[in-house]
Structures are given as C-alpha cells and as structure tokens.
Design a protein around this motif. Structure first.
Motif, short mmCIF file in Angstrom:
data_model
loop_
_atom_site.label_atom_id
_atom_site.label_comp_id
_atom_site.label_asym_id
_atom_site.label_seq_id
_atom_site.Cartn_x
_atom_site.Cartn_y
_atom_site.Cartn_z
N GLY A 143 -5.00 -12.60 -4.56
CA GLY A 143 -5.45 -11.18 -5.35
C GLY A 143 -3.99 -10.26 -5.49
N TRP A 144 -2.97 -10.19 -4.87
CA TRP A 144 -2.15 -9.50 -4.66
C TRP A 144 -0.65 -9.66 -5.85
N SER A 145 -0.14 -8.90 -5.51
CA SER A 145 0.93 -8.55 -6.24
C SER A 145 2.16 -8.61 -5.62
N LEU A 146 3.69 -8.76 -6.75
CA LEU A 146 4.49 -9.52 -6.25
C LEU A 146 5.63 -9.65 -7.54
N VAL A 147 7.02 -9.03 -7.55
CA VAL A 147 7.51 -8.90 -8.36
C VAL A 147 8.99 -9.33 -7.84
N THR A 208 2.22 0.51 -7.78
CA THR A 208 2.89 0.18 -6.47
C THR A 208 2.12 -1.26 -6.65
N THR A 209 3.85 -2.40 -6.18
CA THR A 209 3.44 -3.94 -5.69
C THR A 209 3.23 -4.28 -4.69
N LEU A 228 13.34 0.52 -5.19
CA LEU A 228 12.59 -0.81 -4.54
C LEU A 228 11.38 -0.03 -3.44
N LYS A 229 11.42 1.53 -3.66
CA LYS A 229 10.21 2.17 -2.72
C LYS A 229 8.89 2.14 -3.37
N PHE A 230 8.54 1.47 -4.14
CA PHE A 230 7.17 1.62 -4.94
C PHE A 230 6.49 -0.27 -4.62
N SER A 231 7.22 -0.77 -3.05
CA SER A 231 5.90 -1.50 -2.54
C SER A 231 5.54 -1.61 -1.12
N ASN A 232 4.43 -2.58 -1.24
CA ASN A 232 4.52 -2.34 0.36
C ASN A 232 5.90 -3.72 1.42
N THR A 272 11.05 -6.77 5.91
CA THR A 272 10.52 -5.05 5.86
C THR A 272 9.42 -4.55 5.12
N LYS A 273 9.09 -3.74 6.07
CA LYS A 273 7.95 -2.67 5.47
C LYS A 273 7.97 -1.80 4.84
N CYS A 274 7.77 -1.02 3.78
CA CYS A 274 7.77 0.64 2.72
C CYS A 274 6.91 1.67 3.52
N THR A 275 7.80 2.32 3.92
CA THR A 275 6.34 2.85 4.93
C THR A 275 6.92 4.70 4.38
N ASN A 276 6.84 4.83 3.32
CA ASN A 276 7.62 5.97 2.42
C ASN A 276 6.30 6.27 1.66
#
Length: 277
Positions: A143-147, A208-209, A228-232, A272-276
């Motif tokens: 159920g997760w998402s990817l671009v 968010t993706t 690309l900040k709209f991803s985890n 990387t893990k997005c933290t913003n």
C-alpha cells in the motif's frame, strides 16, 4: 559486416542526425552513458565501401565484425538473472519468461528486455537502487507509494509494484522511454502504474510520497533536490564517486539524513530519510 562508430557531442548529432538516418536507412544507434556528455553513434554496414563513405563524410572509424558476430552478440547479452534480496528476480531473457510472474522458490520475477531505453538492472546505478528499494521495504505492508524520476525502461517503477507498492508513478522526458516502460508493464502483466511524459523540473507532487527514486545525473539531482521534499525516503543514484561529497552536502542542507551510501565501480547510490516534514 562492418560497424561504423563515432563519438560526438549532442550538438553535432542535432546538426547531422537527419543525414545520418538517410545514409543508414534508419539504422542509426545512439548510445548515451550516465555521467558522460558525449554520445556514441553506431551504424551497421553490410560492406566496407559503405563504412568508408560514412567515414569520409562524417569521420569516425569502422571495424569488421567476425563471421559469428550474431552468436557473440547474443552471448554477450545473455545475462544471468539478477537477484534482488529474496524478493525479486530480474531477467532480460526471452519473452516466454515474461509470462511467468514467479521464478525460483516462488520469488516474483520481472522481465526487462534490453532496449533503447536505459535500464535492464545490470548497470551499477540501477542495481544499487533496486537493492536499496528491496531492503527499505522489507516488512512494509502493501500500500505504500513511489515516484520514479527518470524512469527509463520503467524497471524501478515496475519493481516497486512487484515489491508491494500500491501507487506508482514513473516520469521521463523521453517519449521513447515512456513507450518502452508501458510495453514492459504490459509484458509483465503489471497494471496501475502511471507513466507520465514530463520534464522532472516541471513535475509538481500533489502530496507526500513514501519513496522517490531518482537515477539521474549529479548536476540534475542538485538542481531538483529542493523539490523532492515531499517524500519520506529518497533513493538517489547516477552519481560519480568524485561527486559524492558534493551531493551529500546538498542533501544535508536540504534536511536529508544520510542513511546509507553504496559504492560500485565509479558510481554511488544514496539512501536518505527526509526530515523536513
């Protein structure tokens, strides 16, 4: 059989492509390699005279292929299956395999035939991205998402579906890549992947993706990274070792935590893990 070859700048190709296509009967092959600006041009010629005329008009060089060139070519392109953890097999062998969704030990299979679109899984940048993707999503519920930015053959987008992604988007500026990616989706009987013809710089996420994968040139990654900040999670590749510190500095400036860096040959890939957000 003779092979005419020339290394050229993209600007030179733009000025001569139509004439080359006429001289080759539409058999011009253009090879672009990650991290290199110049292109390799190739035309197969049935006679030495044809090859010499190309050299006289366009420069370059020619070499004679051995009599068994077709068998050698087939042998070179007969790769072993690429195992991605215990969850995926990737092959470029035979369309009959593409009708089988599962390989050894009931492991999901993905068939990506070699084509004009970059990405059969064998290149270091693609293989490292695939392994990051498989490792990251172990234990994730479907159920997760990817671009997938710069989707090429669609291999990363299609692998994501095999690994359990629900929503997948593949983006590329090249119409040929989008066409090949859609064909690979049909070949593997994978649906509900949206392939979009758009410049990555013009792509605007709507939410968010979970994961963004970007196998792009370093300079391009630096340019688009703030968007690309709209991803985890980010999986980035296409980066040369000599540019590693530069890309890591830019990632940190954009509040990305460096989780892992893979190195293979002259290439690196970064998780990387997005933290913003």
């Amino acid at each position: 059989m003779y092979l005419w070859r020339k290394v050229a700048e993209p600007r030179w190709l733009n000025a001569h492509e139509n004439v080359l296509l006429i001289h080759s009967g539409g058999k011009l092959v253009v090879i672009a390699r990650p991290g290199r600006k110049r292109l390799q041009l190739e035309i197969a010629c049935r006679s030495l005279d044809t090859a010499r005329k190309l050299i006289e008009k366009f420069g370059g060089r020619a070499e004679k292929w051995p009599r068994e060139w077709l068998k050698r070519f087939a042998d070179l392109n007969r790769s072993k299956e690429l195992k991605i953890g215990n969850r995926l097999l990737i092959s470029n062998m035979g369309r009959r395999q593409g009708r089988q969704q599962f390989g050894e030990k009931n492991r999901p299979r993905l068939l990506i035939p070699a084509s004009a679109a970059f990405g059969t899984g064998e290149h270091a940048t693609t293989a490292m991205s695939l392994r990051f993707l498989e490792r990251l999503t172990r234990g994730w519920k479907n159920g997760w998402s990817l671009v997938d930015l710069g989707t090429g053959s669609g291999i990363l987008a299609l692998a994501a579906k095999r690994l359990g992604a629900a929503e997948v988007i593949g983006i590329d500026i090249d119409p040929k890549s989008i066409s090949v990616a859609k064909a690979n989706a049909r070949l593997n009987k994978i649906d509900k992947v949206r392939f979009r013809l758009v410049d990555v710089r013009d792509w605007k996420p709507t939410g968010t993706t979970d994961i963004i994968v970007a196998n792009l040139y370093s300079e391009f990654l630096v340019e688009v990274l703030p968007e690309l900040k709209f991803s985890n999670w980010l999986i980035l590749s296409g980066v040369l070792r000599g540019q590693e510190q530069k890309i890591l500095r830019v990632l940190r400036r954009n509040n990305n935590k460096i989780v892992n860096v893979k190195r293979r040959g002259k290439w690196i890939a970064v998780l990387t893990k997005c933290t913003n957000h």
